[in-house]
Design a protein around this motif. Sequence first.
Motif, mmCIF file in Angstrom:
data_model
loop_
_atom_site.group_PDB
_atom_site.id
_atom_site.type_symbol
_atom_site.label_atom_id
_atom_site.label_comp_id
_atom_site.label_asym_id
_atom_site.label_seq_id
_atom_site.Cartn_x
_atom_site.Cartn_y
_atom_site.Cartn_z
ATOM 1 N N GLY A 1 -4.633 9.052 -5.543
ATOM 2 C CA GLY A 1 -4.605 9.936 -6.696
ATOM 3 C C GLY A 1 -4.998 9.182 -7.951
ATOM 4 O O GLY A 1 -5.467 8.044 -7.891
ATOM 5 N N PRO B 1 -2.847 9.108 -11.353
ATOM 6 C CA PRO B 1 -1.786 9.512 -12.281
ATOM 7 C C PRO B 1 -1.985 8.870 -13.648
ATOM 8 O O PRO B 1 -1.353 7.860 -13.986
ATOM 9 C CB PRO B 1 -0.521 8.994 -11.577
ATOM 10 N N THR C 1 8.746 9.993 -13.126
ATOM 11 C CA THR C 1 7.472 10.709 -13.140
ATOM 12 C C THR C 1 7.058 10.874 -14.595
ATOM 13 O O THR C 1 7.874 11.247 -15.438
ATOM 14 C CB THR C 1 7.604 12.082 -12.464
ATOM 15 N N GLY D 1 -0.105 14.012 -14.893
ATOM 16 C CA GLY D 1 1.214 13.734 -14.353
ATOM 17 C C GLY D 1 1.217 12.947 -13.052
ATOM 18 O O GLY D 1 0.270 13.004 -12.271
ATOM 19 N N GLY D 2 2.309 12.209 -12.835
ATOM 20 C CA GLY D 2 2.485 11.487 -11.582
ATOM 21 C C GLY D 2 3.350 10.248 -11.749
ATOM 22 O O GLY D 2 3.793 9.924 -12.850
ATOM 23 N N ASP D 3 3.586 9.580 -10.616
ATOM 24 C CA ASP D 3 4.373 8.341 -10.597
ATOM 25 C C ASP D 3 3.440 7.140 -10.584
ATOM 26 O O ASP D 3 2.292 7.219 -10.121
ATOM 27 C CB ASP D 3 5.249 8.295 -9.342
#
Length: 301
Positions: free
Chosen positions: A53, A55, A74, A205-207
């Motif tokens: 991904g 992020p 997150t 968004g994301g970790d």
Amino acid sequence: MARLTLLLPAASRFAGVALPPALAQALGRADRARAVPGEPELLARHFDLRPRGWPAAALTRLLDAGENEARGATWLRADPAHIRPDINGARLLGVGANLGMDQADVDALLPVLRPLFDDAGFMLDAPHPARWYLRLPAGTPLPAFAPPEQALGDDVFEHAQRDDAARRWRVLESELQITLHNHPHNAARLASGRVPVNALWFWGGGDLPGAVSADAATVYSDDPAVLGAARLGKLQGMPRPHSIRSKVLRWSTCAVSANRARCLSTGWRRRPRAAKRFSILPMACRSRCTAVSAGACGAGR
């Protein structure tokens, strides 16, 4: 042989601007190939993130606050934005750095916006005036928010998410717009020749990934997310040299691999004046060069 990879925006953003001769020569030898379009998709193909991904919020948070602070949550960018109503809807005309944000804007607006997120358990902060963040509990599901470069100039309703996960965010967006519309600081911004901040734009968004790897040893970019990924992957991340800040390449990221890259980055640290004579574009002729666009892919060798 060294390899130079240029990550370029979609061809539609060139707007007929003439290519620098060295780049034109390299692209003239291109083999065309197709891939999924989009800037996050392009970057994810050249930076191997685990899990996969892009992020962006977590990567820029690492750059702004360090890896230890970025772990365990997150992250979602919640950047100041200007949306202008028109006869057909409402258009996104500026986000973050485009609005000329400074610390006075943060000090005036952040305290009145934070309480809107408290009930949801989200924390809003701004370690950089142009980059605002929401800290969410780890693993919080998020809608697929559109990045600013995809939405700028468009009617915001074209990018609005309408699934169940997006409902709470639509409510928050409405509350934010009402609060910002009534804030006196926006009158001061108008008096100084700047547009008002009348929304926050959620995206990225994301970790934070567990690991990042790439074929390149050195990355030149002005994109904070790219520089954050380079730092996480222990790559040499550097701002784009003046020599490639042309109209064509001002959105680009350059990645240099093999021994040539390590030699150049060492030279920049020890001999700053040599940077003025260094030009990445001639390397497109001397090296194996790949140029990849966010809209479609072409490889020049």
